[in-house]
Design a protein around this motif. Structure first.
Motif, short mmCIF file in Angstrom:
data_model
loop_
_atom_site.label_atom_id
_atom_site.label_comp_id
_atom_site.label_asym_id
_atom_site.label_seq_id
_atom_site.Cartn_x
_atom_site.Cartn_y
_atom_site.Cartn_z
N GLY A 1 10.82 37.32 26.52
CA GLY A 1 10.62 38.60 25.27
C GLY A 1 9.62 38.00 24.37
O GLY A 1 9.61 39.45 23.91
N ASP A 2 9.37 37.82 23.72
CA ASP A 2 8.83 37.59 22.67
C ASP A 2 7.55 36.51 22.57
O ASP A 2 7.32 36.13 21.30
N GLN B 1 20.24 34.24 27.41
CA GLN B 1 20.63 34.34 26.67
C GLN B 1 21.82 35.95 27.38
O GLN B 1 20.68 35.87 28.10
N THR B 2 22.74 35.12 27.09
CA THR B 2 23.25 36.41 27.33
C THR B 2 24.13 37.37 26.63
O THR B 2 24.97 36.78 25.14
N CYS B 3 24.58 38.84 26.38
CA CYS B 3 25.44 39.88 25.79
C CYS B 3 26.30 40.43 26.46
O CYS B 3 26.73 40.62 27.98
N GLY C 1 32.93 44.97 27.75
CA GLY C 1 33.12 43.43 27.20
C GLY C 1 32.59 42.44 28.50
O GLY C 1 32.31 41.29 28.58
N ALA C 2 32.01 42.84 29.18
CA ALA C 2 31.26 42.07 30.64
C ALA C 2 29.92 41.59 29.89
O ALA C 2 29.26 42.33 28.91
N ASP C 3 29.62 40.84 30.78
CA ASP C 3 28.61 39.99 30.26
C ASP C 3 27.68 40.46 30.85
O ASP C 3 27.77 40.70 32.11
N TRP C 4 25.94 40.61 30.13
CA TRP C 4 24.49 41.10 30.98
C TRP C 4 23.84 39.63 30.68
O TRP C 4 23.84 39.56 29.18
N PRO C 5 22.75 39.28 31.51
CA PRO C 5 22.07 38.21 30.70
C PRO C 5 20.40 39.15 30.37
O PRO C 5 19.38 39.95 30.87
N CYS C 6 20.81 39.72 28.69
CA CYS C 6 19.83 40.10 28.03
C CYS C 6 18.49 39.34 28.48
O CYS C 6 17.68 40.15 27.84
N GLY C 7 19.04 38.34 27.82
CA GLY C 7 18.15 37.21 27.66
C GLY C 7 16.61 37.52 28.86
O GLY C 7 15.58 37.88 29.07
N ARG C 8 17.25 37.11 30.36
CA ARG C 8 16.88 37.70 31.23
C ARG C 8 15.53 38.92 31.82
O ARG C 8 14.77 38.95 31.81
N SER D 1 16.40 51.16 14.28
CA SER D 1 17.37 52.27 14.19
C SER D 1 17.07 53.49 15.67
O SER D 1 18.86 53.49 15.76
N GLU D 2 16.49 53.91 15.87
CA GLU D 2 16.09 54.51 17.05
C GLU D 2 17.40 53.99 18.01
O GLU D 2 18.12 54.49 18.87
N ALA D 3 17.04 52.60 18.66
CA ALA D 3 17.19 51.98 20.08
C ALA D 3 18.83 51.54 19.76
O ALA D 3 20.14 52.13 20.36
N ARG D 4 19.28 51.31 18.29
CA ARG D 4 20.66 51.34 17.50
C ARG D 4 21.32 52.60 17.89
O ARG D 4 22.84 52.79 18.24
N ARG D 5 20.65 54.02 17.59
CA ARG D 5 22.01 54.40 17.78
C ARG D 5 21.52 55.03 19.10
O ARG D 5 22.53 56.11 19.85
N ALA D 6 20.98 55.16 19.72
CA ALA D 6 20.93 55.79 21.10
C ALA D 6 21.29 54.18 22.32
O ALA D 6 21.87 55.02 23.05
N GLY D 7 21.85 53.75 21.69
CA GLY D 7 23.20 52.85 22.10
C GLY D 7 22.08 52.06 23.39
O GLY D 7 22.20 51.28 24.50
N ARG D 8 20.39 51.60 22.89
CA ARG D 8 19.81 51.00 24.02
C ARG D 8 19.98 49.18 24.31
O ARG D 8 20.62 49.04 23.22
N GLY D 9 19.62 48.76 25.11
CA GLY D 9 19.91 47.92 25.65
C GLY D 9 21.30 46.67 25.27
O GLY D 9 21.92 46.97 25.34
N ILE D 10 19.94 45.73 24.30
CA ILE D 10 21.34 44.85 22.95
C ILE D 10 22.42 45.78 22.28
O ILE D 10 23.41 45.41 21.87
#
Length: 214
Positions: free
Chosen positions: A70-71, A92-94, A99-106, A166-175
């Motif tokens: 991703g970077d 990496q997984t998140c 509580g379920a895992d998902w492939p956040c790195g992919r 901060s915007e992404a955190r408040r919206a609960g996006r992604g990780i």
């Protein structure tokens, strides 16, 4: 009375001349030596990495040849580490909210591919890290691709894009929808950072992979 014996014409090779139908192909040792030297030189050339991008020049521009995660991307033989963010490693997984895992790195890697596919990027170099990668901010037109990834909740801000994070955190996006290890902490125990620019052979393999994946 017996007929006279007619001797058939003796072939040319019968008189010690070489049979024109038999051609011997011989490659002497000098030819083999030249071939070996040329192959060795080609192998050395393919194994050498591209020269590092010189800072202070015009921005590095071009299409993305490979997305490592991703970077981290590659343009024109330069391995580029995007600044201002830290994305999950490709394997990496998140955890989700339940509580379920998902492939956040992919997901971060795939999103970076979407952001750069078919785009002509312009990257402003800021330096090189200890692995020899170019540290840069890259844009596809007017879009800052690193900021876009942070906005989608697929990377943490590591100096820039704090407000976007901060915007992404408040919206609960992604990780930010659940629990996760920060990429730097995850790398410390799981993987090693890639080093230096890719060799020409690596670029050739990446090109082949792109052909088969398209």
């Amino acid at each position: 009375m017996r007929p006279p014996i007619v001797n058939p014409a003796m072939p040319a090779w019968g008189n010690g001349r070489r049979n024109p139908l038999v051609r011997r192909s011989r490659i002497n040792w000098r030819t083999w030596l030249i071939v070996i030297v040329l192959l060795g030189a080609l192998g050395v050339y393919a194994a050498l990495p591209e020269a590092p991008f010189a800072l202070g020049e015009a921005p590095l521009t071009g299409p993305v040849e490979r997305v490592a995660d991703g970077d981290t991307i590659e343009i024109g033989g330069q391995r580029i580490r995007l600044t201002g963010l830290d994305a999950p490693e490709w394997n990496q997984t998140c955890s989700r909210a339940d509580g379920a895992d998902w492939p956040c790195g992919r997901a971060a890697t795939d999103r970076m591919r979407d952001l750069t596919r078919g785009a002509m990027l312009s990257c402003k170099g800021e330096g090189h890290d200890r692995y020899g990668r170019l540290l840069a901010t890259c844009r596809a037109g007017d879009a800052d691709i690193a900021e876009s990834l942070v906005r989608d909740g697929l990377a943490v801000a590591s100096g820039s894009y704090i407000r976007t994070e901060s915007e992404a955190r408040r919206a609960g996006r992604g990780i930010w929808q659940g629990r996760f290890d920060r990429p730097a902490d995850w790398r410390a125990t799981k993987t090693a950072e890639p080093q230096g620019n890719p060799s020409r052979f690596e670029r050739f393999l990446a090109w082949l992979a792109g052909l088969f994946s398209s």
